[in-house]
Motif scaffolding. Structure first.
Motif, PDB file in Angstrom:
ATOM      1  N   PRO A   6      29.126  45.508  53.039  1.00  0.00           N
ATOM      2  CA  PRO A   6      28.688  45.053  54.362  1.00  0.00           C
ATOM      3  C   PRO A   6      28.207  43.604  54.380  1.00  0.00           C
ATOM      4  O   PRO A   6      28.385  42.902  55.380  1.00  0.00           O
ATOM      5  N   PHE A   7      27.614  43.145  53.285  1.00  0.00           N
ATOM      6  CA  PHE A   7      27.131  41.767  53.223  1.00  0.00           C
ATOM      7  C   PHE A   7      28.278  40.781  52.998  1.00  0.00           C
ATOM      8  O   PHE A   7      28.263  39.673  53.537  1.00  0.00           O
ATOM      9  N   VAL A   8      29.260  41.178  52.203  1.00  0.00           N
ATOM     10  CA  VAL A   8      30.429  40.329  51.996  1.00  0.00           C
ATOM     11  C   VAL A   8      31.138  40.094  53.327  1.00  0.00           C
ATOM     12  O   VAL A   8      31.583  38.980  53.631  1.00  0.00           O
ATOM     13  N   LYS A   9      31.212  41.132  54.142  1.00  0.00           N
ATOM     14  CA  LYS A   9      31.842  41.005  55.455  1.00  0.00           C
ATOM     15  C   LYS A   9      31.056  40.068  56.375  1.00  0.00           C
ATOM     16  O   LYS A   9      31.609  39.544  57.341  1.00  0.00           O
ATOM     17  N   LYS A  10      29.776  39.883  56.073  1.00  0.00           N
ATOM     18  CA  LYS A  10      28.927  38.980  56.847  1.00  0.00           C
ATOM     19  C   LYS A  10      28.937  37.556  56.296  1.00  0.00           C
ATOM     20  O   LYS A  10      28.228  36.690  56.795  1.00  0.00           O
ATOM     21  N   GLY A  11      29.729  37.326  55.240  1.00  0.00           N
ATOM     22  CA  GLY A  11      29.858  35.968  54.718  1.00  0.00           C
ATOM     23  C   GLY A  11      29.113  35.681  53.433  1.00  0.00           C
ATOM     24  O   GLY A  11      29.122  34.543  52.952  1.00  0.00           O
ATOM     25  N   PHE A  12      28.461  36.687  52.834  1.00  0.00           N
ATOM     26  CA  PHE A  12      27.762  36.490  51.565  1.00  0.00           C
ATOM     27  C   PHE A  12      28.729  36.640  50.394  1.00  0.00           C
ATOM     28  O   PHE A  12      29.643  37.466  50.439  1.00  0.00           O
ATOM     29  N   GLN A  13      28.520  35.855  49.351  1.00  0.00           N
ATOM     30  CA  GLN A  13      29.174  36.105  48.063  1.00  0.00           C
ATOM     31  C   GLN A  13      28.278  37.050  47.267  1.00  0.00           C
ATOM     32  O   GLN A  13      27.051  36.990  47.385  1.00  0.00           O
ATOM     33  N   VAL A  14      28.871  37.901  46.436  1.00  0.00           N
ATOM     34  CA  VAL A  14      28.081  38.836  45.629  1.00  0.00           C
ATOM     35  C   VAL A  14      28.545  38.790  44.177  1.00  0.00           C
ATOM     36  O   VAL A  14      29.733  38.954  43.884  1.00  0.00           O
ATOM     37  N   PHE A  15      27.596  38.563  43.287  1.00  0.00           N
ATOM     38  CA  PHE A  15      27.838  38.631  41.847  1.00  0.00           C
ATOM     39  C   PHE A  15      27.082  39.847  41.327  1.00  0.00           C
ATOM     40  O   PHE A  15      25.875  39.989  41.555  1.00  0.00           O
ATOM     41  N   MET A  16      27.787  40.749  40.660  1.00  0.00           N
ATOM     42  CA  MET A  16      27.163  41.969  40.163  1.00  0.00           C
ATOM     43  C   MET A  16      27.636  42.276  38.752  1.00  0.00           C
ATOM     44  O   MET A  16      28.774  41.981  38.387  1.00  0.00           O
TER      45      MET A  16
END
Length: 295
Positions: free
Chosen positions: A121-131
């Protein structure tokens, strides 16, 4: 007779200690032959995730074509300080990147595959995610141990900072459950490297959460190698604590405890729903709070 009773107490104590410590880590290893299917509401189709020989993910639709996702996933391998290879994913939106990268630390069970949809949901809002996957989880090598969770988290942060091609204006550390407890420690120890900290469904200490399951004995036999409640009071940057009143895994009182000990600026966001389901149930609200967190 007294010696026999004493020996029995020691045996029970050791067994209790092992059992209590096992509640913290439930790693799910991955094989390249594994596959996972899930229904995607946006695409109205069942998507299947498989792996290439290099462990990178492939996501296809029901027609066996590459799924038309609005993000890409880069599979990453890096060495931790024990020279074990850890697997990580860098998830990047195809457009509308908002300048904020989330360093996500997942809970005590599963692996990246089980957890990345919580960040979608956050990626769809424009955030990059490193996990990352901790040692023994997913494709990550090594043994699964609580002390390695902390060092792996630090190694992941070091790796992210070393990538000159991963650009971001702001960095948020976001931890859920065990990862939330970890983030309170890691975020405090590295607050000069992050712009905000999010703890969702986090427990206040290993002893506290174990005590919820086995009262009294856990206070004696669970070793507290590092503690969120002992670190969070030294954190001074923006903080968001998220906890569900209906959480049956890590009780709401843990969030209250951490909020009481934390410094301003902070926000305690009370939600409903299952343990660490915040992004799925409150994605829009949390995404807005993440932007406000690092303004």
């Amino acid at each position: 007779m007294i010696k026999s009773i004493f020996a029995l107490v020691i045996i029970v104590a050791l067994a209790s200690s092992c059992a209590l410590n096992k509640i913290f880590l439930h790693p799910f290893p991955l094989k390249t032959s594994d596959s996972y299917s899930d229904y995607n509401k946006d695409l109205k189709d069942t998507l299947t995730l498989t792996f290439k020989a290099d462990q990178s993910p492939i996501i296809k639709n029901s027609n066996n074509e590459n799924a038309a996702l609005d993000y890409s996933i880069e599979s990453i391998h890096f060495l931790n300080q024990r020279e074990d290879t850890l697997n990580a994913w860098f998830i990047k939106p195809n457009s509308n990147y908002n300048g904020i990268t989330i360093y996500f630390l997942h809970g005590n069970a599963g692996n990246i595959v089980y957890n990345y949809l919580l960040m979608e949901p956050f990626v769809k809002k424009g955030f990059q995610v490193f996990m990352i996957d901790y040692s023994g989880f997913g494709f990550s090598q090594g043994k699964s141990k609580r002390k390695y969770v902390l060092t792996d988290g630090k190694d992941g942060l070091d790796y992210l900072a070393s990538r000159t091609d991963i650009k971001y204006d702001k960095l948020i550390m976001y931890g859920q459950s065990l990862g939330g407890h970890l983030s309170a420690v890691l975020g405090t120890q590295n607050q000069d490297r992050i712009d905000g900290l999010v703890l969702e469904g986090a427990f206040s200490s290993h002893k506290d959460v174990a005590n919820d399951r086995v009262p009294f004995l856990s206070r004696i036999f669970v070793r507290e190698m590092y503690s969120a409640e002992k670190n969070i009071g030294n954190y001074t940057k923006p903080l968001l604590i998220i906890h569900s009143k209906e959480d049956e895994v890590v009780f709401y009182k843990h969030g209250e405890r951490l909020n009481k000990l934390a410094n301003e600026p902070k926000e305690f966001f009370t939600i409903d729903g299952r343990h660490v389901y915040g992004p799925l149930l409150y994605g829009d609200s949390i995404a807005k709070k993440l932007v406000e967190l690092v303004k």
